[in-house]
Write a protein that holds these residues in place. Structure first.
Motif, short mmCIF file in Angstrom:
data_model
loop_
_atom_site.label_atom_id
_atom_site.label_comp_id
_atom_site.label_asym_id
_atom_site.label_seq_id
_atom_site.Cartn_x
_atom_site.Cartn_y
_atom_site.Cartn_z
N THR A 570 22.70 -10.99 -23.21
CA THR A 570 23.99 -11.37 -22.80
C THR A 570 25.11 -10.62 -23.95
N GLN A 573 25.40 -6.86 -23.69
CA GLN A 573 26.30 -6.37 -22.71
C GLN A 573 27.79 -6.58 -23.02
N LYS A 574 28.10 -7.88 -23.65
CA LYS A 574 29.41 -8.13 -24.05
C LYS A 574 29.93 -7.01 -25.19
N PRO A 577 28.86 -2.93 -22.94
CA PRO A 577 28.36 -2.84 -21.75
C PRO A 577 27.88 -1.51 -21.24
#
Length: 802
Positions: A570, A573-574, A577
């Motif tokens: 997570t 991806q933050k 991305p």
């Protein structure tokens, strides 16, 4: 029955009916009283030693306008000095802080709480002996002990005041004993308190008081007279905005929240309040169904007793006297049920205290039965009982005297949907079904949560927790000890893997060690929010957390080596991305580069029901932490905690362990609210299912009792028992069908309310359909029994009845 008051005689003559009714009322009032008592104990009860609580507020940090979290010591100083709304503001570290307190060479583990030196004056706490801290912002080596600890450890010896003791090997002086009963402003009880300024001498080299990004305290503010919470919120919001401009790297999108002070500060108190409100709603609905059920039974009983009442009327008793006696009889029934409810309330509160799992901290909260809560519930039950008794009493006292004496009964209509009697029963059945479906949904949701993969495997994993400060270790001496502990733990019989971590998954809280930014990022650009964990090599293999890319930490990742880190999916991806995170660089608060060497599979850390959360892992060898946990993965189910205790006694004799448990047991704490809610809902659902069955039984008995003569006539004219059975059941089936439709709609609404408190609760068509089917089957069976008996009546007996 001479000696008995007239309203009690019919109850004694019908012991089975009386016991059933008393049990139903007792369960309903007991459940309500227990929930209200828990609400009072957890959130409303006064805190000993806290003066004028209405002017005390909790102050915490918000992120993007939401939440209630810790903030840093420099932020606290800014809020205290720049605000104009408070008489004063104190700081408290609410985290558990087990510490070694040595008295005359005897070292014992005690609960320490770090506070600002103005802590006691802000709360208004007095002292049983001595004084508070010297409030000049300098370390003085002073401690204040609780009255309970003074009694337990020092046997209330007045000579304890001024005595020199050691906290984690550092000399300190007892300057005060808090007043009796005081254990702090929250549920986390403390044995003694130390000023935060003394971190300089108790934790040499600690950066906790220096960094803006090191969030670990909550503030307690005492409002000036006439200042409201809303005014204080506006005052601190302006300060928070100035801090965001002055420190954009650590305060992006950060704000401040001011809330009335509670035993559970901020967000925790709000969640607990909403959670208990759901339980209160369920128990109130159960009480309402219980009262409605009693009314239904009284209607049936009143129909059967009409000849008795007619005889009394013929002997001179007027309708007013009959109505008075019936109401007194009903109220006596509710009074007996209320007394049983007091006993039930005590049992439920004790049972609740027994199901709360053991926690690694002391909870200073007395779960007790609140007399006001019991009184309120009893008054509510009596009021509802009076309202619900009027109809049965009026119905039973209204009859045609000659017709009843001649035929023994008052003719009555069938089970019409829109009759008052039918609407009353539909409401009762609707509430019962709604509770039953909600109970099944909550139970199924709990099962689903236990089946959700947390991203790690807790099976055959055990851990022990410790605080290196408790034995005088520091950033220079601790690495040698940790290396030896880890090496020898991996060699213990039955141990497959071992590793250190500062966080225990699903313990309900997060950790932070400052912000991370991408090189070249604008100061105004908000970075992602995430939690931290400091781990040793082998942690991911020990907890079976897969690395989807890159490598684990290595022994070569030392304090003097280039900084490295591992992100979860997570957070990757933050930050990047659609890109590969391996080899990317982030900057810490000091501007030093941190290379990403691995990407770990997402795991759940705060709760099983949480949404994917960004997580950053750093080597424990590069960022020092006093607190840590040693995790071991065993080859079998046999516990190795005794061997771990022996290992610590051998390698670090003065280092106490303040928690030793399996990861399975520790993870279960995160499901405690859902478990309690499911247990209460299932109990309420079972209770209302029984109430619905007895209610429809009573009403059907009423209808059939008033139509005995009609059934005899029909049988004499050629009607079959099956035709009469269908006739008797037709009304009940119509009412049940309407109640099922309305009850399913009510259940959907209740599950949405519960979802807002306990997290997402899926609506299962199978649960709805199965609960509705079981409910309809049981209720129709309950109405079939008296209908079947009435349909088989002998025509001659029916025509000669009474």
């Amino acid at each position: 029955m001479p000696g008995l008051p007239a309203p009690l005689r019919p109850l004694v003559k019908s012991p089975r009916f009386t016991l059933l009714a008393v049990a139903i009322i007792g369960l309903g009032t007991g459940a309500c009283s227990a929930v209200f008592s828990l609400f009072d104990s957890l959130l409303l009860a006064g805190r000993p030693g806290v003066v004028d609580e209405a002017r005390l507020v909790d102050i915490g940090r918000t992120d993007a306008g939401a939440g209630f979290d810790n903030f840093s010591w420099p932020d606290y100083l800014d809020y205290r000095t720049q605000s104009s709304s408070f008489a004063d503001v104190a700081a408290v570290d609410f985290s558990p802080n087990p510490a070694g307190l040595t008295v005359a060479g005897d070292a014992q583990l005690a609960n320490l709480q770090w506070v600002s030196s103005n802590f006691f004056p802000v709360l208004g706490t007095k002292f049983a002996a001595g004084r508070g801290f010297t409030d000049d912002g300098k370390p003085h080596g002073e401690i204040v002990i609780s009255h309970r600890y003074w009694q337990r450890r020092f046997h209330s010896d007045p000579a304890a005041l001024g005595r020199s003791v050691q906290v984690n090997g550092v000399p300190t002086t007892i300057v005060g004993v808090a007043e009796p009963g005081f254990s702090g402003p929250t549920m986390l009880g403390a044995d003694f308190w130390i000023p935060l300024a003394d971190m300089e001498i108790l934790r040499p080299g600690s950066r906790m008081l220096a960094g803006r990004g090191l969030s670990f305290i909550i503030a307690l503010g005492r409002l000036k007279p006439g200042v409201t919470v809303q005014q204080a919120q506006a005052d601190l919001t302006l300060i928070a905005r100035r801090l965001a401009v002055a420190h954009p790297d650590t305060h992006r999108e950060r704000g401040v929240a001011v809330l009335p002070s509670s035993r559970l500060p901020g967000e925790f108190g709000q969640v607990a309040s909403a959670f208990l409100a759901v339980l209160g709603l369920l128990s109130l609905l159960a009480l309402l169904v219980a009262c409605a059920n009693i009314a239904s039974l009284m209607l049936a009983r009143g129909a059967i007793r009409q000849r008795e009442l007619a005889v009394r009327s013929a002997l001179g008793a007027d309708r007013r006297r009959l109505l008075r006696d019936l109401l007194l009889e009903h109220l006596a029934l509710y009074a007996l049920g209320g007394a049983a409810g007091v006993l039930c309330c005590h049992w439920l509160v004790d049972a609740f205290a027994g199901i709360v799992p053991a926690l690694p901290v002391n909870l200073e909260v007395a779960l007790r039965v609140n007399p006001l809560a019991v009184g309120f519930t009893l008054a509510l039950a009596l009021f509802v009982g009076l309202v619900f008794s009027l109809w049965p009493a009026l119905s039973a006292s209204r009859f045609d005297l000659l017709a009843v004496l001649r035929r023994g009964e008052q003719p009555a209509g069938g089970a019409r949907l829109f009759s008052p009697r039918g609407l009353f029963l539909v409401i009762q059945l609707t509430l019962a079904l709604a509770l039953l479906v909600t109970a099944g949904t909550l139970a199924r949701s709990l099962v689903n949560l236990t089946e959700v993969s947390p991203g790690f495997d807790p099976r055959r994993v055990e851990f022990v927790r410790f605080d290196l400060n408790n034995a005088g270790f520091n950033a220079r001496t601790a690495p040698v000890l940790l290396d030896r502990l880890l090496t020898e733990a991996r060699q213990l019989p039955g141990v497959e893997r071992a590793a250190f971590s500062i966080a225990v998954p699903l313990e309900g809280s997060g950790h932070g060690f400052g912000g991370l930014t991408k090189p070249g990022a604008s100061a105004a650009e908000p970075g992602p929010r995430f939690d931290w964990n400091l781990v040793s090599p082998g942690y991911f293999a020990t907890l079976s957390i897969p690395l989807v890319a890159g490598r684990d930490f290595a022994e070569a990742d030392k304090a003097n080596s280039p900084l490295v880190g591992i992100v979860n999916e997570t957070l990757a991806q933050k930050f990047w991305p659609g890109e590969n995170a391996l080899g990317k660089v982030l900057l810490n608060e000091d501007g030093k580069p941190v290379e990403i060497v691995g990407v770990a599979r997402d795991a759940k850390y705060r709760s099983v029901s949480e949404s994917p959360r960004g997580f950053f892992y750093a080597p424990l060898t590069q960022i020092y932490s006093e607190r840590a946990a040693l995790f071991v993965k065993t080859a079998t189910d046999a516990s190795v905690i005794p061997q771990l205790r022996g290992l610590f006694r051998r390698l670090a004799p003065p280092l106490p362990l303040y928690q030793a448990d399996s990861l399975v047991a520790a993870s279960a704490v995160g499901l405690m609210p859902q478990r309690i809610a499911a247990a209460v809902a299932l109990a309420a659902g079972f209770l209302t299912l029984v109430l619905a069955a007895t209610g429809i039984y009573g009403v059907t008995l009423y209808w059939t009792a008033t139509r005995t003569r009609e059934f005899g006539v029909r049988l004499a004219l050629g009607a079959t028992p099956d035709a009469l059975l269908r006739l008797a059941l037709a009304g009940s089936v119509r009412l049940v069908a309407v109640a099922v439709v309305l009850g399913l709609g009510g259940a959907y609404g209740l599950t949405q309310v519960a979802s807002s408190v306990l997290g997402p609760i899926g609506v299962s068509p199978a649960i709805f359909a199965g609960s509705a089917g079981l409910f309809a089957l049981l209720v129709i069976l309950a109405s079939w029994l008296p209908a079947r008996q009435a349909a088989r009546v002998d025509p001659l007996v029916a025509l000669r009845a009474e």
